[in-house]
Design a protein around this motif. Structure first.
Motif, PDB file in Angstrom:
ATOM      1  N   THR A  86      24.664  41.983  31.297  1.00 21.38           N
ATOM      2  CA  THR A  86      23.534  42.471  30.499  1.00 21.38           C
ATOM      3  C   THR A  86      22.863  41.320  29.750  1.00 21.38           C
ATOM      4  O   THR A  86      21.643  41.260  29.633  1.00 21.38           O
ATOM      5  CB  THR A  86      24.010  43.551  29.499  1.00 21.38           C
ATOM      6  N   PHE A  87      23.681  40.376  29.270  1.00 18.42           N
ATOM      7  CA  PHE A  87      23.131  39.203  28.583  1.00 18.42           C
ATOM      8  C   PHE A  87      22.627  38.145  29.581  1.00 18.42           C
ATOM      9  O   PHE A  87      22.223  37.056  29.179  1.00 18.42           O
ATOM     10  CB  PHE A  87      24.170  38.582  27.649  1.00 18.42           C
ATOM     11  N   GLY A  88      22.716  38.442  30.875  1.00 15.69           N
ATOM     12  CA  GLY A  88      22.165  37.517  31.869  1.00 15.69           C
ATOM     13  C   GLY A  88      23.163  36.532  32.439  1.00 15.69           C
ATOM     14  O   GLY A  88      22.781  35.626  33.185  1.00 15.69           O
ATOM     15  N   GLY A  89      24.447  36.674  32.113  1.00 15.30           N
ATOM     16  CA  GLY A  89      25.461  35.753  32.615  1.00 15.30           C
ATOM     17  C   GLY A  89      25.957  36.132  34.007  1.00 15.30           C
ATOM     18  O   GLY A  89      25.758  37.253  34.473  1.00 15.30           O
ATOM     19  N   VAL A  90      26.605  35.159  34.661  1.00 19.80           N
ATOM     20  CA  VAL A  90      27.228  35.373  35.971  1.00 19.80           C
ATOM     21  C   VAL A  90      28.735  35.263  35.750  1.00 19.80           C
ATOM     22  O   VAL A  90      29.195  34.365  35.055  1.00 19.80           O
ATOM     23  CB  VAL A  90      26.767  34.291  36.976  1.00 19.80           C
ATOM     24  N   ILE A  91      29.505  36.187  36.338  1.00 16.94           N
ATOM     25  CA  ILE A  91      30.944  36.204  36.045  1.00 16.94           C
ATOM     26  C   ILE A  91      31.775  36.298  37.322  1.00 16.94           C
ATOM     27  O   ILE A  91      31.404  37.006  38.264  1.00 16.94           O
ATOM     28  CB  ILE A  91      31.266  37.343  35.046  1.00 16.94           C
ATOM     29  N   HIS A  92      32.880  35.539  37.371  1.00 14.28           N
ATOM     30  CA  HIS A  92      33.822  35.546  38.499  1.00 14.28           C
ATOM     31  C   HIS A  92      35.235  35.779  37.968  1.00 14.28           C
ATOM     32  O   HIS A  92      35.566  35.253  36.909  1.00 14.28           O
ATOM     33  CB  HIS A  92      33.841  34.190  39.214  1.00 14.28           C
ATOM     34  N   PRO A  93      36.066  36.501  38.731  1.00 10.56           N
ATOM     35  CA  PRO A  93      37.484  36.548  38.339  1.00 10.56           C
ATOM     36  C   PRO A  93      38.139  35.200  38.656  1.00 10.56           C
ATOM     37  O   PRO A  93      37.766  34.541  39.626  1.00 10.56           O
ATOM     38  CB  PRO A  93      38.065  37.650  39.226  1.00 10.56           C
ATOM     39  N   SER A  94      39.109  34.808  37.824  1.00 12.22           N
ATOM     40  CA  SER A  94      39.810  33.538  38.022  1.00 12.22           C
ATOM     41  C   SER A  94      41.300  33.795  38.175  1.00 12.22           C
ATOM     42  O   SER A  94      41.856  34.546  37.374  1.00 12.22           O
ATOM     43  CB  SER A  94      39.561  32.616  36.832  1.00 12.22           C
ATOM     44  N   PRO A  95      41.995  33.211  39.159  1.00  9.72           N
ATOM     45  CA  PRO A  95      41.508  32.173  40.067  1.00  9.72           C
ATOM     46  C   PRO A  95      40.490  32.707  41.092  1.00  9.72           C
ATOM     47  O   PRO A  95      40.620  33.828  41.569  1.00  9.72           O
ATOM     48  CB  PRO A  95      42.788  31.686  40.771  1.00  9.72           C
ATOM     49  N   SER A  96      39.504  31.852  41.412  1.00 10.09           N
ATOM     50  CA  SER A  96      38.486  32.203  42.400  1.00 10.09           C
ATOM     51  C   SER A  96      38.567  31.212  43.564  1.00 10.09           C
ATOM     52  O   SER A  96      39.187  30.157  43.449  1.00 10.09           O
ATOM     53  CB  SER A  96      37.096  32.126  41.765  1.00 10.09           C
ATOM     54  N   ASP A  97      37.887  31.565  44.662  1.00  7.99           N
ATOM     55  CA  ASP A  97      37.879  30.607  45.786  1.00  7.99           C
ATOM     56  C   ASP A  97      36.648  29.685  45.713  1.00  7.99           C
ATOM     57  O   ASP A  97      36.311  29.005  46.670  1.00  7.99           O
ATOM     58  CB  ASP A  97      37.953  31.340  47.132  1.00  7.99           C
TER      59      ASP A  97
END
Ligand SMILES: *Cc1c(COP(=O)(O)O)cnc(C)c1O
Length: 454
Positions: free
Chosen positions: A179-190
């Protein structure tokens, strides 16, 4: 006129402090320097330049007692600051204690925690040096939300790696970051070498803050337009948080109180330092004598069970070495619900102050903490985040001690965030499925074998 019997003690916007407090020049001994991970020589400003803007690096090593808060930052702070100081009359009554309990509430911020106090200046100083994007890690999601908010305000891009166990437990943090415009990934990621290495060894890894930091650092370091932002641990972060303690000092003075005890929860140490440092200054000046107590989770007890040694801030060993209380940089804590307290190390500045004997630390299991959180919600009306339930459990122990001895103890604590996006943890608690983890002795011993020998 404010009175001790008021529910809340408020400052006006014009009474908000305009400087952060740097405790370093006031300490009886200087904290040990960070070391370059290759040469093991003290790290200079250039070693931090791939990750941080120069203004923040200079704050990190500053010997100025006070630093002016830029006008643009003050203007954003005024969205929610000054934050209220509450007297916990409902909790006091339920505990039948002669203690007077005050709590400084940071849940009024856009992210719902103290994290925007540093996210806003960090985004501001990066923007001023031409940076267009910030990367970071987040545990419970508070820091990722705070940085996404700050980047939205200063028109920057924000990319977040969230510890997998929290990413799965707390899906609404992702929605809020987006909503605030961020990009999010779960970690650990590939997406990163550090993440791929962990996944290869353990595809089901719950992640850790140390791993997520490695991923965010790896994505920032090679790119001159991208920098990394850390939500805790570093000197400049703790300094930005001193706005909490400076306001609380003014608010307590309005009702002519001085605290006998300060209690805060410690993950990396920033809300605790932010509350405590201005009071430590007053204590060093002989103006008051509060006992200062840090509360950490029994499952991740860096201060009470860690060693004081040079270690990496991240799992992959990419950061400078910092002397701190650590459980080992590749220690993966049990998946307790206080995601913000699952960090293997403690802020070097808090660690140093602890070694100087200026504060105490205790650890508490999560079921006692949730019990305290529920009692607090039912008497004060605010559902606390799982992290500050540790501070509340410590506060309740103090208030019951005061009852035992019949003392009018004045207790000040930091309620550093609300738990509105952490209700899955409360569900767990009510279902009776929440367990206390034993101190992970063997896992810690194993991780400690890999702390670099410096
Ligand atoms: C991040 C966070 C913490 C832990 O970080 P500190 O640096 O120790 O303050 C604690 N509580 C909340 C609500 C948080 O968001």
């Amino acid at each position: 006129m404010a009175s001790r019997d008021d529910r809340k003690i408020l400052l006006s916007e014009s009474e908000m402090p305009t400087q952060w407090y740097n405790i370093v020049p006031d300490l009886p001994a200087p904290p040990p320097p960070a070391l370059h991970p290759g040469t093991l020589e003290p790290a200079g400003p250039a070693d931090f330049e791939p990750l941080f803007p120069m203004a923040l690096i200079m704050q990190e090593v500053s010997m100025d007692q006070y630093i002016d808060i830029p006008g643009e930052v003050l203007d954003v702070y005024r969205m929610w600051r000054p934050s209220p100081l509450y007297r916990a009359r409902g909790l006091e009554k339920a505990l039948d204690t002669p203690a007077r309990i005050y709590y400084k509430y940071e849940g009024v911020s856009p992210a719902g925690s103290h994290k925007p106090n540093t996210a806003v200046p960090q985004a501001y100083y990066n923007k001023a040096e031409g940076i267009t994007k910030l990367t970071t890690e987040t545990g419970a999601g508070q820091w990722g939300t705070a940085l996404a908010f700050a980047c939205a305000i200063f028109d920057m891009t924000c990319e977040v790696w969230q510890v997998r166990s929290s990413y799965d437990q707390k899906p609404y943090r992702k929605a809020m970051i987006e909503t605030f415009g961020g990009v999010i990934h779960p970690s650990p990621s590939d997406l990163t070498e550090a993440g791929r290495a962990i996944l290869q060894a353990n595809p089901a890894s719950p992640g850790s803050l140390g791993i997520a930091i490695s991923e965010a650092v790896e994505m920032a370091a090679p790119n001159p337009d991208v920098k990394y932002a850390l939500g805790s641990v570093l000197n400049h972060v703790l300094m930005h948080q001193t706005i909490i303690g400076e306001e609380a000092l003014l608010q307590l003075a309005m009702v002519e109180e001085t605290p006998d005890v300060l209690v805060g929860c410690t993950g990396g140490g920033s809300n605790f330092g932010g509350l405590a440092f201005p009071f430590m200054r007053e204590k060093m000046a002989g103006k008051m004598d509060p006992r200062v107590i840090a509360v950490e989770p029994a499952a991740c007890p860096s201060l009470t069970k860690g060693v004081y040694a040079y270690d990496f801030g991240d799992t992959a060993g990419m950061t400078p070495l910092m002397k701190m209380h650590t459980l080992g940089h590749d220690f993966v804590p049990d998946p307790i619900h206080a995601g913000g307290l699952r960090y293997h190390g403690m802020a070097p500045l808090i660690s140093h102050i602890y070694e100087l004997g200026m504060m105490d630390a205790i650890s508490i299991n999560q079921t006692e903490c949730f019990e305290a959180g529920v009692q607090f919600a039912r008497t004060e009306g605010i559902v606390p985040a799982p992290e500050p339930t540790h501070a509340l459990a410590g506060t309740i122990r103090q208030a019951l001690e005061a009852k035992e001895s019949g003392e009018e103890r004045v207790i000040l604590t930091a309620l550093c965030g609300h738990g509105h996006l952490d209700m899955a943890a409360y569900d767990r608690y009510f279902s009776g499925d929440m367990v206390d983890y034993d101190f992970p002795e063997e896992k810690v011993q194993d991780a400690m074998n890999r702390i670099p020998s410096v």
